[in-house]
Design a protein around this motif. Structure first.
Motif, mmCIF file in Angstrom:
data_model
loop_
_atom_site.group_PDB
_atom_site.id
_atom_site.type_symbol
_atom_site.label_atom_id
_atom_site.label_comp_id
_atom_site.label_asym_id
_atom_site.label_seq_id
_atom_site.Cartn_x
_atom_site.Cartn_y
_atom_site.Cartn_z
ATOM 1 N N ARG A 7 7.339 22.654 27.715
ATOM 2 C CA ARG A 7 7.130 23.691 26.448
ATOM 3 C C ARG A 7 5.510 23.554 26.091
ATOM 4 O O ARG A 7 5.128 22.442 26.019
ATOM 5 C CB ARG A 7 7.867 23.104 25.428
ATOM 6 C CG ARG A 7 7.916 23.965 23.890
ATOM 7 C CD ARG A 7 8.767 23.375 23.080
ATOM 8 N NE ARG A 7 8.946 24.232 21.835
ATOM 9 C CZ ARG A 7 9.636 24.043 20.850
ATOM 10 N NH1 ARG A 7 10.836 23.308 20.880
ATOM 11 N NH2 ARG A 7 9.601 25.056 19.736
ATOM 12 N N ILE A 8 5.008 24.768 25.941
ATOM 13 C CA ILE A 8 3.641 24.884 25.350
ATOM 14 C C ILE A 8 3.352 24.643 24.142
ATOM 15 O O ILE A 8 4.224 25.005 23.015
ATOM 16 C CB ILE A 8 3.268 26.044 26.026
ATOM 17 C CG1 ILE A 8 3.613 27.423 25.375
ATOM 18 C CG2 ILE A 8 3.245 26.218 27.736
ATOM 19 C CD1 ILE A 8 2.943 28.491 25.544
ATOM 20 N N SER A 9 2.455 24.207 23.657
ATOM 21 C CA SER A 9 2.020 23.868 21.996
ATOM 22 C C SER A 9 0.668 24.646 22.073
ATOM 23 O O SER A 9 0.399 24.775 20.656
ATOM 24 C CB SER A 9 2.050 22.401 21.708
ATOM 25 O OG SER A 9 1.257 21.785 22.617
ATOM 26 N N GLN A 10 -0.040 24.899 22.803
ATOM 27 C CA GLN A 10 -1.371 25.524 22.678
ATOM 28 C C GLN A 10 -1.501 26.846 23.713
ATOM 29 O O GLN A 10 -0.585 26.800 24.835
ATOM 30 C CB GLN A 10 -2.541 24.742 22.969
ATOM 31 C CG GLN A 10 -2.534 23.457 22.327
ATOM 32 C CD GLN A 10 -2.816 23.750 20.847
ATOM 33 O OE1 GLN A 10 -3.678 24.802 20.372
ATOM 34 N NE2 GLN A 10 -2.452 23.026 19.676
ATOM 35 N N GLY A 45 9.909 39.412 21.929
ATOM 36 C CA GLY A 45 10.624 38.889 20.863
ATOM 37 C C GLY A 45 12.244 39.372 20.845
ATOM 38 O O GLY A 45 12.440 40.214 21.963
ATOM 39 N N ARG A 46 12.915 39.004 19.931
ATOM 40 C CA ARG A 46 14.251 39.539 19.875
ATOM 41 C C ARG A 46 14.615 40.703 19.178
ATOM 42 O O ARG A 46 15.430 41.743 19.607
ATOM 43 C CB ARG A 46 15.217 38.424 19.585
ATOM 44 C CG ARG A 46 16.774 38.678 19.267
ATOM 45 C CD ARG A 46 17.600 37.499 19.168
ATOM 46 N NE ARG A 46 17.151 36.603 18.073
ATOM 47 C CZ ARG A 46 17.426 36.739 16.781
ATOM 48 N NH1 ARG A 46 17.876 38.030 16.312
ATOM 49 N NH2 ARG A 46 16.672 36.046 15.857
ATOM 50 N N PHE A 103 18.897 33.056 21.912
ATOM 51 C CA PHE A 103 17.913 31.937 21.819
ATOM 52 C C PHE A 103 16.444 32.261 21.717
ATOM 53 O O PHE A 103 15.633 31.495 21.644
ATOM 54 C CB PHE A 103 17.818 31.098 23.409
ATOM 55 C CG PHE A 103 19.232 30.600 23.335
ATOM 56 C CD1 PHE A 103 19.237 28.969 23.114
ATOM 57 C CD2 PHE A 103 20.479 30.786 24.008
ATOM 58 C CE1 PHE A 103 20.145 28.185 23.210
ATOM 59 C CE2 PHE A 103 21.620 30.276 23.838
ATOM 60 C CZ PHE A 103 21.454 28.856 23.466
ATOM 61 N N MET A 104 16.118 33.678 21.635
ATOM 62 C CA MET A 104 15.057 34.196 21.458
ATOM 63 C C MET A 104 14.529 34.486 19.639
ATOM 64 O O MET A 104 15.477 34.782 19.179
ATOM 65 C CB MET A 104 14.641 35.455 22.291
ATOM 66 C CG MET A 104 13.165 35.841 22.056
ATOM 67 S SD MET A 104 13.024 37.098 23.353
ATOM 68 C CE MET A 104 13.195 36.349 25.063
ATOM 69 N N SER A 105 13.338 33.943 19.457
ATOM 70 C CA SER A 105 13.200 34.336 17.959
ATOM 71 C C SER A 105 12.630 35.789 17.832
ATOM 72 O O SER A 105 12.530 36.541 18.782
ATOM 73 C CB SER A 105 11.924 33.276 17.616
ATOM 74 O OG SER A 105 12.439 32.165 17.519
ATOM 75 N N ARG A 106 12.629 36.191 16.500
ATOM 76 C CA ARG A 106 12.468 37.496 16.077
ATOM 77 C C ARG A 106 10.983 37.994 16.852
ATOM 78 O O ARG A 106 10.924 38.849 17.439
ATOM 79 C CB ARG A 106 12.232 37.718 14.652
ATOM 80 C CG ARG A 106 12.084 39.197 14.133
ATOM 81 C CD ARG A 106 12.305 39.258 12.501
ATOM 82 N NE ARG A 106 11.255 38.141 12.041
ATOM 83 C CZ ARG A 106 10.134 38.669 11.614
ATOM 84 N NH1 ARG A 106 9.663 39.810 11.869
ATOM 85 N NH2 ARG A 106 9.347 37.980 11.068
ATOM 86 N N ARG A 107 10.025 37.358 16.722
ATOM 87 C CA ARG A 107 8.702 37.315 17.209
ATOM 88 C C ARG A 107 8.501 36.141 18.057
ATOM 89 O O ARG A 107 8.363 35.124 17.310
ATOM 90 C CB ARG A 107 7.668 37.646 16.117
ATOM 91 C CG ARG A 107 7.607 39.101 15.821
ATOM 92 C CD ARG A 107 6.488 39.361 14.527
ATOM 93 N NE ARG A 107 5.262 38.864 14.973
ATOM 94 C CZ ARG A 107 4.347 39.483 15.543
ATOM 95 N NH1 ARG A 107 4.586 41.025 15.776
ATOM 96 N NH2 ARG A 107 3.249 39.135 15.890
ATOM 97 N N HIS A 108 8.458 35.950 19.249
ATOM 98 C CA HIS A 108 8.872 34.724 19.921
ATOM 99 C C HIS A 108 7.440 34.214 20.781
ATOM 100 O O HIS A 108 7.004 33.080 20.596
ATOM 101 C CB HIS A 108 9.623 34.970 21.084
ATOM 102 C CG HIS A 108 10.328 33.565 21.591
ATOM 103 N ND1 HIS A 108 11.556 33.016 21.543
ATOM 104 C CD2 HIS A 108 9.724 32.461 22.644
ATOM 105 C CE1 HIS A 108 11.632 31.708 21.777
ATOM 106 N NE2 HIS A 108 10.600 31.699 22.586
ATOM 107 N N GLY A 131 5.443 30.156 17.176
ATOM 108 C CA GLY A 131 6.257 29.367 16.177
ATOM 109 C C GLY A 131 7.738 29.689 16.396
ATOM 110 O O GLY A 131 8.508 29.587 15.366
ATOM 111 N N SER A 132 8.339 29.825 17.604
ATOM 112 C CA SER A 132 9.568 30.091 17.801
ATOM 113 C C SER A 132 10.368 28.681 17.658
ATOM 114 O O SER A 132 9.859 27.760 17.757
ATOM 115 C CB SER A 132 9.869 30.484 19.346
ATOM 116 O OG SER A 132 9.423 29.551 20.393
ATOM 117 N N SER A 133 11.666 28.906 17.380
ATOM 118 C CA SER A 133 12.661 28.045 17.258
ATOM 119 C C SER A 133 12.874 26.990 18.525
ATOM 120 O O SER A 133 13.049 25.841 18.541
ATOM 121 C CB SER A 133 14.003 28.527 16.690
ATOM 122 O OG SER A 133 13.736 28.989 15.363
#
Length: 256
Positions: free
Chosen positions: A112-115, A189-190, A202-207, A223-225
């Protein structure tokens, strides 16, 4: 015979009453049945923590010694997951640093990427439930011109110069859709974005965000869930709190 010490913790007891032979045997059996901590896996040491679908923590798996192999049936840590190879990945301790190494090439290991991460040709991405392969285009594909047949220019959608594409890979091993990347900034996004997967819960609105700057492609999470993941192409030093994905297993690396 009575006892002045607790069988479980060794603490000195106060006033005691005589313990029957049956009760003493039952207590001794209960103490013997308690789970033990293996050498090198003391509480607070390096471990993998399973992350449930709702985001809560599940079981914790200590990483004793200098090497732990993870797989479906081989190694020190097993998961009953059909997406995993018999021996899927390895975590090694090298000069005080835990290093993750994929051991198979079919499903691989994702982090999982954070940057923002710079992508290279062929990188595999996991966004929601979508597995996408990023590809740069050849110079020939970037400079496509309208076709001419018997002196007549073909009528069709106007061409835009793409800089890359995403291939949507299915579990059948086929490509479903191909998305050509023409803009400098593209949102996945979703509900909102330039590339939308409306049926992916599983995808956020803007992912996630794809950017093209000075010949470089950058991938960022918005900032996706459920996070944005990139498949490892080699050995990767693990950082505390980092999330990794092996098949359907989402694990967090922790120390201390």
């Amino acid at each position: 015979m009575g006892t002045n010490f607790c069988y479980a913790c060794g603490r000195r007891l106060g006033h005691t009453t005589p313990m029957s032979a049956d009760a003493s045997a039952a207590l001794a059996a209960a103490v013997a049945a308690r789970p033990s901590v293996a050498a090198g896996s003391q509480p607070g040491g390096p471990r993998l923590v399973a992350v449930r679908r709702d985001g809560s923590d599940g079981e914790s798996y200590p990483l004793p010694g200098d090497q732990v192999d993870i797989g479906r049936s081989e190694g020190e840590l097993h998961f009953d997951d059909p997406h995993l190879a018999s021996r899927h990945a390895r975590i090694s301790l090298r000069a005080g640093q835990h290093v993750l190494t994929p051991l198979e090439t079919r499903n691989g290991v994702y982090r999982r990427i954070s940057q923002p991460v710079e992508l290279t040709d062929g990188n595999l991405l996991l966004v929601g439930k979508q597995v996408l392969r990023f590809e740069f285009l050849s110079d020939l594909e970037k400079t496509l011109r309208p076709a001419v047949e018997h002196g007549v220019v073909l009528f069709g959608t106007p061409l835009k110069a793409p800089w890359g594409r995403l291939r949507q890979l299915t579990s059948a091993g086929t490509t479903r859709d191909v998305f050509h990347l023409t803009r400098g900034d593209l949102v996945l996004g979703r509900e909102q974005g330039d590339i939308v997967f409306s049926d992916d819960e599983f995808m956020s609105r803007r992912h996630a965000l794809l950017q093209f700057r000075n010949g470089c492609a950058l991938l960022s999470d918005l900032g996706s869930s459920n996070g944005t993941f990139v498949r490892l192409t080699g050995q990767h030093p693990l950082a505390p709190g980092e999330m990794i994905r092996l098949g359907d297993e989402l694990l967090r690396f922790e120390i201390g």
